[in-house]
Design a protein around this motif. Structure first.
Motif, PDB file in Angstrom:
ATOM      1  N   ILE A  56      -7.498   6.008   4.273  1.00  0.00           N
ATOM      2  CA  ILE A  56      -7.125   4.497   4.861  1.00  0.00           C
ATOM      3  C   ILE A  56      -8.206   3.909   5.365  1.00  0.00           C
ATOM      4  CG2 ILE A  56      -6.169   4.933   6.872  1.00  0.00           C
ATOM      5  CD1 ILE A  56      -3.950   2.968   5.950  1.00  0.00           C
ATOM      6  N   TYR A 100      -6.607  -0.597  -4.113  1.00  0.00           N
ATOM      7  CA  TYR A 100      -6.713  -1.369  -3.072  1.00  0.00           C
ATOM      8  C   TYR A 100      -8.101  -1.345  -2.439  1.00  0.00           C
ATOM      9  CZ  TYR A 100      -1.936  -2.633  -2.616  1.00  0.00           C
ATOM     10  OH  TYR A 100      -0.734  -3.163  -2.621  1.00  0.00           O
ATOM     11  N   ASP A 109       3.923   5.223   4.437  1.00  0.00           N
ATOM     12  CA  ASP A 109       3.585   5.863   3.484  1.00  0.00           C
ATOM     13  C   ASP A 109       4.719   6.967   2.876  1.00  0.00           C
ATOM     14  OD1 ASP A 109       2.243   7.849   1.705  1.00  0.00           O
ATOM     15  OD2 ASP A 109       1.091   8.744   3.177  1.00  0.00           O
ATOM     16  N   PHE A 156      -3.343  -7.404   6.325  1.00  0.00           N
ATOM     17  CA  PHE A 156      -2.822  -6.566   5.474  1.00  0.00           C
ATOM     18  C   PHE A 156      -2.054  -5.509   6.354  1.00  0.00           C
ATOM     19  CE2 PHE A 156      -4.620  -1.901   3.595  1.00  0.00           C
ATOM     20  CZ  PHE A 156      -3.458  -2.093   2.822  1.00  0.00           C
ATOM     21  N   VAL A 181       0.087  -2.513   6.301  1.00  0.00           N
ATOM     22  CA  VAL A 181      -0.039  -1.103   5.683  1.00  0.00           C
ATOM     23  C   VAL A 181       1.291  -0.593   5.189  1.00  0.00           C
ATOM     24  CG1 VAL A 181      -0.826   1.387   6.078  1.00  0.00           C
ATOM     25  CG2 VAL A 181      -2.189  -0.775   6.938  1.00  0.00           C
ATOM     26  N   TYR A 229       1.061  -1.270   0.075  1.00  0.00           N
ATOM     27  CA  TYR A 229      -0.120   0.093  -0.040  1.00  0.00           C
ATOM     28  C   TYR A 229       1.023   1.347   0.049  1.00  0.00           C
ATOM     29  CZ  TYR A 229      -3.702   3.070   1.436  1.00  0.00           C
ATOM     30  OH  TYR A 229      -4.812   4.329   1.580  1.00  0.00           O
ATOM     31  N   GLU A 230       0.476   2.228  -1.006  1.00  0.00           N
ATOM     32  CA  GLU A 230       1.354   3.398  -1.014  1.00  0.00           C
ATOM     33  C   GLU A 230       0.428   4.736  -0.844  1.00  0.00           C
ATOM     34  OE1 GLU A 230       4.779   2.909  -3.874  1.00  0.00           O
ATOM     35  OE2 GLU A 230       3.016   1.893  -4.931  1.00  0.00           O
ATOM     36  N   LEU A 242     -10.603   1.291   3.958  1.00  0.00           N
ATOM     37  CA  LEU A 242     -10.246  -0.070   3.761  1.00  0.00           C
ATOM     38  C   LEU A 242     -10.497  -0.801   4.869  1.00  0.00           C
ATOM     39  CD1 LEU A 242      -6.489   0.557   2.258  1.00  0.00           C
ATOM     40  CD2 LEU A 242      -8.562   0.422   1.071  1.00  0.00           C
ATOM     41  N   ASN A 245      -2.274   4.581  -4.555  1.00  0.00           N
ATOM     42  CA  ASN A 245      -2.893   3.383  -5.161  1.00  0.00           C
ATOM     43  C   ASN A 245      -3.939   3.120  -4.227  1.00  0.00           C
ATOM     44  OD1 ASN A 245      -1.482   2.161  -2.813  1.00  0.00           O
ATOM     45  ND2 ASN A 245      -0.535   0.875  -3.897  1.00  0.00           N
ATOM     46  N   HIS A 246      -4.567   4.186  -3.371  1.00  0.00           N
ATOM     47  CA  HIS A 246      -5.420   3.922  -2.230  1.00  0.00           C
ATOM     48  C   HIS A 246      -6.798   3.161  -3.191  1.00  0.00           C
ATOM     49  CE1 HIS A 246      -8.375   4.149   0.844  1.00  0.00           C
ATOM     50  NE2 HIS A 246      -9.324   4.964  -0.117  1.00  0.00           N
TER      51      HIS A 246
END
Length: 313
Positions: free
Chosen positions: A180, A149, A171, A166, A168, A140-141, A183, A145-146
């Motif tokens: 976030i 995901y 960041d 997951f 994380v 996850y970036e 998610l 790329n939220h």
């Protein structure tokens, strides 16, 4: 019965570890080191190797080249009972490499991503995921790329029966977007370290952060380093102390914790036991060079916990 205990998606590379490096050579100069070791690395790969060592049967999806390093990775995976059927090999790319310069105070890295730069969630087939009990996510970036995901997690929950863990991670933009939280309802086991938890939550303590995360996710676990770990679930807080060991190389400590915790989760242990498994795997793993070298098998894990007076009842 499912084909795999866990479907692991993410980075795999070669770690070249050079310990005892206090300074890099000046331009035009050459230094000689006592040792330089080669290991399989990458956070997702280390997690999968941990599950395999503990007796579970994971499958790994990633991308590597067709070179001497790829053969090393495949041999290590096969030895640890990781299914390589989804491990893509390509002639047109090279296997990723990360060079780690370590000393007693800090670590520095030079990384070539290689095939890891091609491993997006769009390469994951839901039909393959359905053959697993559990899905582990990394990579996850933040805002970068939220949305990818979020949409993928929604599909997982809508179309499969897998549980989801997951990690994380940091960041890279250091925005720490509250997006976030979108998610969390799709995650069964959420992993963060203390710094990440405080940044994302804006809370003053990891306990407060974990409780907030767990109000949306099923379990929120926070890694506290030498202070151990904690988790929140269904309004309750669980804590487990760390185990004192002599650290040689901290590479993979967090991924080892994740593997120990998820092993407990998939074998129906209670949350306190999952934390103990995670702490023990993380502690043992740092006692040797390499991200998975000293990771325990099931027997060694139980023996270690018995000696600590914390064997699983």
């Amino acid at each position: 019965m499912k084909r795999w205990d866990a479907y692991v998606f993410g980075d795999v590379n070669i770690d070249l570890v050079i310990p005892g490096v206090e300074k890099l050579p000046a331009p035009g100069q050459e230094d000689v080191v006592d040792t330089m070791e080669t290991f399989v690395g990458g956070g997702a790969a280390l997690f999968a190797l941990g599950l395999g060592k503990l007796g579970l049967h994971p499958v790994f999806q990633g991308c590597i080249g067709k070179d001497c390093y790829s053969r090393l990775i495949q041999e290590e995976f096969q030895e640890k009972h990781i299914d390589c059927v989804l491990l893509e090999q390509r002639e047109d790319i090279k296997t990723g490499i990360s060079i780690s310069f370590t000393n007693e105070k800090e670590r520095s890295f030079l990384t070539y991503r290689g095939g890891n730069g091609l491993s997006g969630l769009d390469r994951v087939r839901i039909e393959d995921v359905k053959q697993a009990r559990h899905f582990h996510m990394t990579g996850y970036e933040g805002e970068k790329n939220h949305e990818e995901y979020l949409q993928f997690l929604k599909r997982l929950k809508a179309e499969t029966s897998v549980t989801v863990s997951f990690d994380v991670g940091w960041d890279p933009q250091e925005v720490w977007s509250r997006k976030i939280y979108e998610l969390f309802p799709y995650i069964d086991v959420l992993f963060m370290n203390e710094t990440e938890a405080l940044h994302y939550s804006g809370r003053e303590t990891p306990e407060e952060a974990a409780r907030e995360f767990a109000s949306l996710s099923r379990i929120a676990a926070v890694k506290l380093g030498k202070k151990g770990s904690l988790a929140a679930a269904e309004g309750r807080l669980y804590q487990a102390a760390s185990f004192p060991v002599t650290a040689v190389d901290t590479t993979g400590a967090g991924d080892s914790f994740n593997a120990g915790f998820v092993y407990g989760f998939l074998t129906d242990r209670d949350i306190t036991c999952c934390l103990r498994y995670g702490n023990a795997c993380g502690a043992l793993n740092v006692t040797a060079l390499g991200g998975n070298t000293a990771f325990p098998d099931k027997a060694k894990l139980e023996t270690f916990l018995e000696k600590q007076g914390q064997a699983d009842a």
